[in-house]
Design a protein around this motif. Sequence first.
Motif, mmCIF file in Angstrom:
data_model
loop_
_atom_site.group_PDB
_atom_site.id
_atom_site.type_symbol
_atom_site.label_atom_id
_atom_site.label_comp_id
_atom_site.label_asym_id
_atom_site.label_seq_id
_atom_site.Cartn_x
_atom_site.Cartn_y
_atom_site.Cartn_z
ATOM 1 N N CYS A 151 21.644 26.758 52.933
ATOM 2 C CA CYS A 151 21.338 26.513 51.523
ATOM 3 C C CYS A 151 19.837 26.680 51.302
ATOM 4 O O CYS A 151 19.031 26.268 52.153
ATOM 5 N N VAL A 152 19.445 27.261 50.167
ATOM 6 C CA VAL A 152 18.026 27.462 49.879
ATOM 7 C C VAL A 152 17.265 26.143 49.771
ATOM 8 O O VAL A 152 16.049 26.120 49.935
ATOM 9 N N TYR A 153 17.954 25.036 49.515
ATOM 10 C CA TYR A 153 17.303 23.745 49.362
ATOM 11 C C TYR A 153 17.209 22.943 50.665
ATOM 12 O O TYR A 153 16.623 21.876 50.692
ATOM 13 N N ASN A 161 15.643 21.897 54.033
ATOM 14 C CA ASN A 161 14.266 22.019 54.510
ATOM 15 C C ASN A 161 14.148 22.246 56.016
ATOM 16 O O ASN A 161 13.057 22.239 56.550
ATOM 17 N N GLY A 162 15.253 22.414 56.711
ATOM 18 C CA GLY A 162 15.201 22.632 58.154
ATOM 19 C C GLY A 162 15.276 21.349 58.959
ATOM 20 O O GLY A 162 15.359 21.390 60.175
ATOM 21 N N GLU A 163 15.211 20.216 58.281
ATOM 22 C CA GLU A 163 15.276 18.920 58.960
ATOM 23 C C GLU A 163 16.327 18.018 58.311
ATOM 24 O O GLU A 163 16.170 16.800 58.274
ATOM 25 N N ASN A 164 17.390 18.610 57.797
ATOM 26 C CA ASN A 164 18.521 17.898 57.185
ATOM 27 C C ASN A 164 18.155 17.097 55.936
ATOM 28 O O ASN A 164 18.730 16.051 55.668
ATOM 29 N N HIS A 165 17.184 17.585 55.177
ATOM 30 C CA HIS A 165 16.842 16.984 53.895
ATOM 31 C C HIS A 165 16.996 18.027 52.798
ATOM 32 O O HIS A 165 16.800 19.220 53.022
ATOM 33 N N CYS A 166 17.300 17.557 51.602
ATOM 34 C CA CYS A 166 17.474 18.422 50.439
ATOM 35 C C CYS A 166 16.195 18.443 49.627
ATOM 36 O O CYS A 166 15.627 17.394 49.314
ATOM 37 N N THR A 167 15.737 19.634 49.255
ATOM 38 C CA THR A 167 14.520 19.773 48.469
ATOM 39 C C THR A 167 14.794 20.042 46.996
ATOM 40 O O THR A 167 13.857 20.243 46.230
ATOM 41 N N ALA A 168 16.066 20.050 46.598
ATOM 42 C CA ALA A 168 16.386 20.273 45.186
ATOM 43 C C ALA A 168 15.839 19.117 44.354
ATOM 44 O O ALA A 168 15.905 17.955 44.759
ATOM 45 N N GLU A 169 15.297 19.448 43.208
ATOM 46 C CA GLU A 169 14.755 18.416 42.324
ATOM 47 C C GLU A 169 15.862 17.520 41.789
ATOM 48 O O GLU A 169 15.693 16.317 41.637
ATOM 49 N N VAL A 170 17.017 18.110 41.522
ATOM 50 C CA VAL A 170 18.199 17.405 41.027
ATOM 51 C C VAL A 170 19.405 17.990 41.740
ATOM 52 O O VAL A 170 19.457 19.193 41.968
ATOM 53 N N ILE A 171 20.371 17.151 42.116
ATOM 54 C CA ILE A 171 21.594 17.681 42.714
ATOM 55 C C ILE A 171 22.779 17.383 41.804
ATOM 56 O O ILE A 171 22.749 16.455 40.995
ATOM 57 N N SER A 172 23.813 18.192 41.959
ATOM 58 C CA SER A 172 25.044 18.030 41.204
ATOM 59 C C SER A 172 26.195 17.905 42.185
ATOM 60 O O SER A 172 26.338 18.740 43.081
ATOM 61 N N VAL A 173 26.990 16.860 42.057
ATOM 62 C CA VAL A 173 28.163 16.673 42.914
ATOM 63 C C VAL A 173 29.385 16.989 42.068
ATOM 64 O O VAL A 173 29.553 16.460 40.969
ATOM 65 N N ILE A 174 30.223 17.892 42.570
ATOM 66 C CA ILE A 174 31.400 18.340 41.818
ATOM 67 C C ILE A 174 32.652 18.168 42.649
ATOM 68 O O ILE A 174 32.549 18.009 43.866
ATOM 69 N N PRO A 175 33.844 18.227 42.104
ATOM 70 C CA PRO A 175 34.187 18.305 40.694
ATOM 71 C C PRO A 175 34.181 16.921 40.045
ATOM 72 O O PRO A 175 34.215 15.890 40.730
ATOM 73 N N GLY A 202 27.352 20.919 44.007
ATOM 74 C CA GLY A 202 27.320 21.978 43.003
ATOM 75 C C GLY A 202 25.950 22.650 42.915
ATOM 76 O O GLY A 202 25.806 23.668 42.251
ATOM 77 N N THR A 203 24.964 22.111 43.582
ATOM 78 C CA THR A 203 23.608 22.655 43.565
ATOM 79 C C THR A 203 23.419 23.742 44.629
ATOM 80 O O THR A 203 22.495 24.524 44.563
ATOM 81 N N PHE A 204 24.341 23.805 45.579
ATOM 82 C CA PHE A 204 24.246 24.755 46.696
ATOM 83 C C PHE A 204 23.979 26.180 46.223
ATOM 84 O O PHE A 204 24.614 26.680 45.304
ATOM 85 N N GLN A 205 23.000 26.818 46.863
ATOM 86 C CA GLN A 205 22.719 28.236 46.672
ATOM 87 C C GLN A 205 22.508 28.827 48.052
ATOM 88 O O GLN A 205 21.665 28.341 48.823
#
Length: 62
Positions: free
Chosen positions: A25-27, A29-43, A55-58
């Motif tokens: 995922c583009v977010y 960081n290589g150390e099991n952390h998310c760098t997205a400013e906001v995340i979306s959990v779906i559905p 839902g933020t996965f890219q």
Amino acid sequence: MEQNNKEYCKECHFNAGIHCDVKNCVYHNGENHCTAEVISVIPHNATTSDETACGTFQQREF
């Protein structure tokens, strides 16, 4: 490196409360952390955690 550089920010800023194992995922960081400013959990109609997804996965281009 300049602080306004997007890659710099991704490497330096993350939400410590969000653990992520999705290394492609583009977010991620290589150390099991998310760098997205906001995340979306779906559905929105999930009834168990097994039915949820990020839902933020890219996908990262390698």
